[in-house]
Write a protein that holds these residues in place. Structure first.
Motif, short mmCIF file in Angstrom:
data_model
loop_
_atom_site.label_atom_id
_atom_site.label_comp_id
_atom_site.label_asym_id
_atom_site.label_seq_id
_atom_site.Cartn_x
_atom_site.Cartn_y
_atom_site.Cartn_z
N ILE A 63 25.94 -32.01 53.26
CA ILE A 63 25.15 -33.18 52.90
C ILE A 63 24.64 -32.99 51.49
O ILE A 63 23.96 -32.01 51.21
CB ILE A 63 23.99 -33.37 53.89
CG1 ILE A 63 24.54 -33.60 55.30
CG2 ILE A 63 23.10 -34.54 53.45
CD1 ILE A 63 23.48 -33.66 56.38
N GLY A 64 25.01 -33.91 50.62
CA GLY A 64 24.53 -33.85 49.24
C GLY A 64 24.96 -32.60 48.50
O GLY A 64 24.22 -32.09 47.69
N GLY A 65 26.15 -32.07 48.82
CA GLY A 65 26.65 -30.88 48.16
C GLY A 65 26.02 -29.59 48.67
O GLY A 65 26.17 -28.55 48.07
N GLY A 66 25.29 -29.68 49.79
CA GLY A 66 24.65 -28.50 50.37
C GLY A 66 25.64 -27.61 51.09
O GLY A 66 26.85 -27.83 51.10
N THR A 98 15.44 -53.08 52.14
CA THR A 98 15.67 -52.43 53.42
C THR A 98 15.84 -50.94 53.21
O THR A 98 16.57 -50.51 52.32
CB THR A 98 16.94 -52.98 54.10
OG1 THR A 98 16.79 -54.39 54.23
CG2 THR A 98 17.17 -52.34 55.43
N THR A 99 15.15 -50.17 54.03
CA THR A 99 15.27 -48.71 53.95
C THR A 99 16.10 -48.23 55.12
O THR A 99 15.84 -48.59 56.26
CB THR A 99 13.88 -48.05 54.02
OG1 THR A 99 13.09 -48.55 52.94
CG2 THR A 99 13.98 -46.54 53.91
N THR A 100 17.11 -47.44 54.85
CA THR A 100 17.94 -46.85 55.89
C THR A 100 17.42 -45.45 56.17
O THR A 100 17.26 -44.64 55.25
CB THR A 100 19.42 -46.78 55.47
OG1 THR A 100 19.86 -48.09 55.14
CG2 THR A 100 20.27 -46.20 56.57
N ARG A 101 17.16 -45.20 57.43
CA ARG A 101 16.68 -43.87 57.81
C ARG A 101 17.81 -43.12 58.49
O ARG A 101 18.49 -43.66 59.34
CB ARG A 101 15.51 -43.97 58.76
CG ARG A 101 14.29 -44.53 58.09
CD ARG A 101 13.16 -44.61 59.06
NE ARG A 101 12.04 -45.24 58.41
CZ ARG A 101 10.81 -44.81 58.46
NH1 ARG A 101 10.53 -43.73 59.16
NH2 ARG A 101 9.84 -45.43 57.85
N VAL A 102 17.98 -41.88 58.12
CA VAL A 102 18.96 -41.01 58.74
C VAL A 102 18.20 -40.10 59.69
O VAL A 102 17.26 -39.43 59.29
CB VAL A 102 19.72 -40.17 57.69
CG1 VAL A 102 20.66 -39.19 58.36
CG2 VAL A 102 20.44 -41.07 56.72
N GLN A 103 18.61 -40.12 60.95
CA GLN A 103 17.95 -39.23 61.91
C GLN A 103 18.63 -37.88 61.90
O GLN A 103 19.83 -37.79 62.13
CB GLN A 103 18.00 -39.82 63.30
CG GLN A 103 17.01 -40.93 63.50
CD GLN A 103 16.78 -41.20 64.97
OE1 GLN A 103 17.71 -41.26 65.74
NE2 GLN A 103 15.52 -41.34 65.33
N LEU A 104 17.86 -36.87 61.60
CA LEU A 104 18.36 -35.51 61.64
C LEU A 104 18.01 -34.92 62.99
O LEU A 104 16.90 -35.12 63.49
CB LEU A 104 17.74 -34.67 60.52
CG LEU A 104 18.05 -35.13 59.11
CD1 LEU A 104 17.28 -34.30 58.10
CD2 LEU A 104 19.53 -35.06 58.83
N TYR A 149 24.63 -24.40 63.03
CA TYR A 149 25.07 -23.27 62.22
C TYR A 149 25.16 -23.76 60.80
O TYR A 149 25.77 -24.78 60.51
CB TYR A 149 26.47 -22.79 62.66
CG TYR A 149 26.47 -21.54 63.51
CD1 TYR A 149 25.81 -20.40 63.10
CD2 TYR A 149 27.17 -21.50 64.70
CE1 TYR A 149 25.83 -19.23 63.88
CE2 TYR A 149 27.20 -20.35 65.49
CZ TYR A 149 26.52 -19.24 65.07
OH TYR A 149 26.54 -18.11 65.83
N ILE A 150 24.53 -23.03 59.86
CA ILE A 150 24.59 -23.37 58.46
C ILE A 150 25.06 -22.15 57.68
O ILE A 150 24.61 -21.03 57.93
CB ILE A 150 23.22 -23.87 57.94
CG1 ILE A 150 23.33 -24.36 56.50
CG2 ILE A 150 22.13 -22.84 58.11
CD1 ILE A 150 22.15 -25.18 56.05
N GLN A 151 26.01 -22.38 56.78
CA GLN A 151 26.58 -21.27 56.01
C GLN A 151 25.58 -20.77 54.98
O GLN A 151 25.00 -21.55 54.23
CB GLN A 151 27.85 -21.73 55.32
CG GLN A 151 28.60 -20.61 54.62
CD GLN A 151 30.00 -21.03 54.24
OE1 GLN A 151 30.75 -21.49 55.08
NE2 GLN A 151 30.34 -20.87 52.97
N GLU A 152 25.38 -19.46 54.98
CA GLU A 152 24.50 -18.82 54.00
C GLU A 152 25.35 -17.93 53.10
O GLU A 152 26.12 -17.13 53.59
CB GLU A 152 23.45 -17.98 54.70
CG GLU A 152 22.52 -18.78 55.58
CD GLU A 152 21.49 -17.93 56.29
OE1 GLU A 152 21.74 -16.72 56.50
OE2 GLU A 152 20.45 -18.45 56.65
#
Length: 64
Positions: free
Chosen positions: A41-44, A2-8, A60-63
């Protein structure tokens, strides 16, 4: 198997030097937030998803 899909969410991404401060300001402005706090997400980079007053999705994403 089974594949789990994450909706972004489809959203416009905006950069900020401080995701926690941007989260606080957006929350104080009364925008609809889709996260309880900035997430990574994933250390991002920390980010959060919200809607503008017209219902458009924004992130908003931190840069650094």
């Amino acid at each position: 198997m089974t594949t789990t899909r994450v909706q972004l969410p489809v959203a416009l991404r905006l950069g900020t030097p401080d995701a926690a401060d941007a989260f606080r300001r957006v929350k104080e402005a009364g925008s609809t937030l889709h996260n309880e706090e900035p997430i990574s997400i994933g250390g991002g980079s920390p980010m959060f998803f919200f809607d503008d007053p017209f219902g458009n999705g924004l992130v908003y994403i931190q840069e650094d």
